[in-house]
Write a protein that holds these residues in place. Structure first.
Motif, short mmCIF file in Angstrom:
data_model
loop_
_atom_site.label_atom_id
_atom_site.label_comp_id
_atom_site.label_asym_id
_atom_site.label_seq_id
_atom_site.Cartn_x
_atom_site.Cartn_y
_atom_site.Cartn_z
N ALA A 241 0.10 10.09 -2.57
CA ALA A 241 -1.20 9.51 -2.23
C ALA A 241 -1.09 8.51 -1.09
O ALA A 241 -2.12 8.01 -0.61
N GLY A 242 0.11 8.18 -0.64
CA GLY A 242 0.27 7.26 0.47
C GLY A 242 1.28 6.17 0.18
O GLY A 242 2.16 6.30 -0.69
N PRO B 9 5.66 3.38 -2.60
CA PRO B 9 4.89 4.64 -2.56
C PRO B 9 3.78 4.65 -3.61
O PRO B 9 3.93 4.09 -4.70
N ILE B 10 2.67 5.26 -3.24
CA ILE B 10 1.54 5.41 -4.15
C ILE B 10 1.57 6.82 -4.74
O ILE B 10 1.57 7.82 -3.99
N PHE B 11 1.65 6.87 -6.07
CA PHE B 11 1.70 8.15 -6.77
C PHE B 11 2.88 8.99 -6.24
O PHE B 11 2.73 10.15 -5.87
N GLU B 12 4.07 8.29 -6.20
CA GLU B 12 5.32 8.89 -5.72
C GLU B 12 5.24 9.38 -4.27
O GLU B 12 5.93 10.31 -3.88
N GLY B 13 4.38 8.75 -3.50
CA GLY B 13 4.25 9.08 -2.10
C GLY B 13 3.24 10.17 -1.79
O GLY B 13 2.91 10.38 -0.63
N PHE C 15 -1.66 -3.65 3.76
CA PHE C 15 -2.41 -2.47 4.23
C PHE C 15 -1.94 -1.24 3.47
O PHE C 15 -0.81 -1.21 2.93
N VAL C 16 -2.80 -0.25 3.43
CA VAL C 16 -2.56 0.98 2.67
C VAL C 16 -2.68 2.17 3.62
O VAL C 16 -3.64 2.26 4.40
N LEU C 17 -1.69 3.05 3.57
CA LEU C 17 -1.68 4.26 4.37
C LEU C 17 -1.78 5.48 3.46
O LEU C 17 -1.29 5.46 2.33
N ASP C 18 -2.41 6.52 3.96
CA ASP C 18 -2.41 7.76 3.19
C ASP C 18 -1.11 8.51 3.44
O ASP C 18 -0.23 8.04 4.17
N ARG C 19 -0.96 9.68 2.87
CA ARG C 19 0.30 10.39 2.98
C ARG C 19 0.58 10.89 4.38
O ARG C 19 1.72 11.20 4.73
N ARG C 20 -0.43 10.96 5.25
CA ARG C 20 -0.24 11.37 6.64
C ARG C 20 0.01 10.18 7.56
O ARG C 20 0.20 10.35 8.76
N ALA D 164 -0.63 0.80 -7.70
CA ALA D 164 -1.15 1.34 -8.95
C ALA D 164 -2.68 1.30 -8.99
O ALA D 164 -3.33 2.26 -9.45
N ARG D 165 -3.25 0.20 -8.48
CA ARG D 165 -4.70 0.09 -8.51
C ARG D 165 -5.37 0.89 -7.40
O ARG D 165 -6.55 1.26 -7.49
N ALA D 166 -4.60 1.15 -6.32
CA ALA D 166 -5.18 1.90 -5.20
C ALA D 166 -5.13 3.41 -5.41
O ALA D 166 -5.85 4.15 -4.73
N ALA D 167 -4.30 3.89 -6.32
CA ALA D 167 -4.14 5.33 -6.51
C ALA D 167 -5.47 6.00 -6.86
O ALA D 167 -5.87 6.99 -6.23
N ASP D 168 -6.16 5.46 -7.85
CA ASP D 168 -7.44 6.07 -8.26
C ASP D 168 -8.48 5.94 -7.15
O ASP D 168 -9.28 6.86 -6.93
N LEU D 169 -8.49 4.79 -6.44
CA LEU D 169 -9.47 4.60 -5.37
C LEU D 169 -9.24 5.58 -4.23
O LEU D 169 -10.20 6.05 -3.60
#
Length: 289
Positions: free
Chosen positions: A157-158, A151-155, A99-104, A67-72
């Motif tokens: 955003a990553g 998932p970030i932003f339903e996947g 760790f955080v991954l983008d959608r790719r 949730a906090r990483a979505a805007d970043l």
């Protein structure tokens, strides 16, 4: 053949031990059986509950990061994203990595020193999120790590990934097992003491009855044992005393009958030695006297 005879010898040996050893062995065996059975059941139940709690906690942490990483991610603030994963890792002792991954699938931020292990990135990748997150157990040097993916932003955003360590879970299980083992040991010791007292009460009249039976068997019909209780052992003791009384009476009757027969034999022998009536009567009277 030897292997088949071993259980038979053990069974014969078990039947040959004393009643006290049998009662104490049965009591101790039941205590240990139920005690270790309870320990196993508690461990299985606690492990299931703690693993579920650890997954839920990992999912909660991963949701917060997502949730906090979505805007970043949307504003491409990777520096703040790295600070986010590091601060989250430092504030949660059970978390081993984030760790955080983008959608790719590209790595945007992680808590490892230089680079993210490639096998870790692919370990919990792809698939659905049936409960809003996905969990995959991974083997590591310190034990099982549960990798939780949210998932970030339903996947779109990553994905945010959190690794939860089972070290605290194992410590809790080990501590609980030690306390239960101490409890089982204490209960076993108490059970042995109580079984010893019980067997002493039960076997004392039996041991006395055994000694009296040996004495009666050797000809001492005057020995008796005291009836202490009205239970089966007391009834057995009373029946044995009655039998000893009957044997004593029978013994006296046999002795008396033997004495009478011996006297008759002496009289018969005396009568056969002479034909003079006066002498026969005198000799016979002397034998009788």
């Amino acid at each position: 053949m030897k292997a088949m005879g071993l259980p038979k010898r053990l069974f014969s040996w078990a039947l040959g031990v004393s009643v006290r050893a049998k009662i104490m062995g049965i009591g101790l065996g039941l205590i240990l059986l139920f005690g270790f059975g309870a320990i196993l059941q508690v461990r299985v139940s606690m492990r299931s509950v703690l693993e579920l709690e650890m997954e839920e906690r990992g999912a909660s942490i991963a949701r917060d990061v997502a949730a906090r990483a979505a805007d970043l991610i949307l504003i491409d603030d990777l520096f703040s994203l790295r600070d986010l994963v590091k601060s989250t890792l430092e504030s949660n002792k059970d978390v081993r990595y984030i760790f955080v991954l983008d959608r790719r699938g590209n790595v945007l931020a992680h808590t490892f020193g230089h680079f993210l292990p490639p096998d870790l990135q692919a370990a919990n990748a792809g698939g659905d999120y049936p409960r809003g997150f996905r969990t995959e157990p991974l083997q590591s040097e310190e034990g099982i790590i549960r990798d939780v993916a949210v998932p970030i932003f339903e996947g779109r955003a990553g994905v945010a990934r959190v690794g939860m360590s089972g070290e605290r879970l194992e410590k809790i299980l080990a501590g609980t097992t030690r306390r239960l083992l101490l409890l089982v040991t204490a209960v076993s010791l108490f059970g042995v003491i109580m079984a010893y007292l019980l067997t002493t009460i039960l076997t004392k009249p039996l041991l006395e009855l055994k000694d009296v039976a040996r004495a009666v068997g050797s000809g001492d019909f005057g020995r008796r044992t005291q009836v202490r209780f009205g239970d089966e052992i007391g009834q057995l003791t009373a029946a044995f005393n009655a039998m000893a009384d009957s044997l004593e009476v029978s013994r006296r009757e046999v002795i008396q009958r033997n004495e009478e027969l011996a006297t008759l034999n002496l009289i018969a022998a005396t009568v056969s030695q002479s034909l003079e009536l006066q002498k026969v009567l005198e000799d016979a009277l002397g034998k009788v006297m």
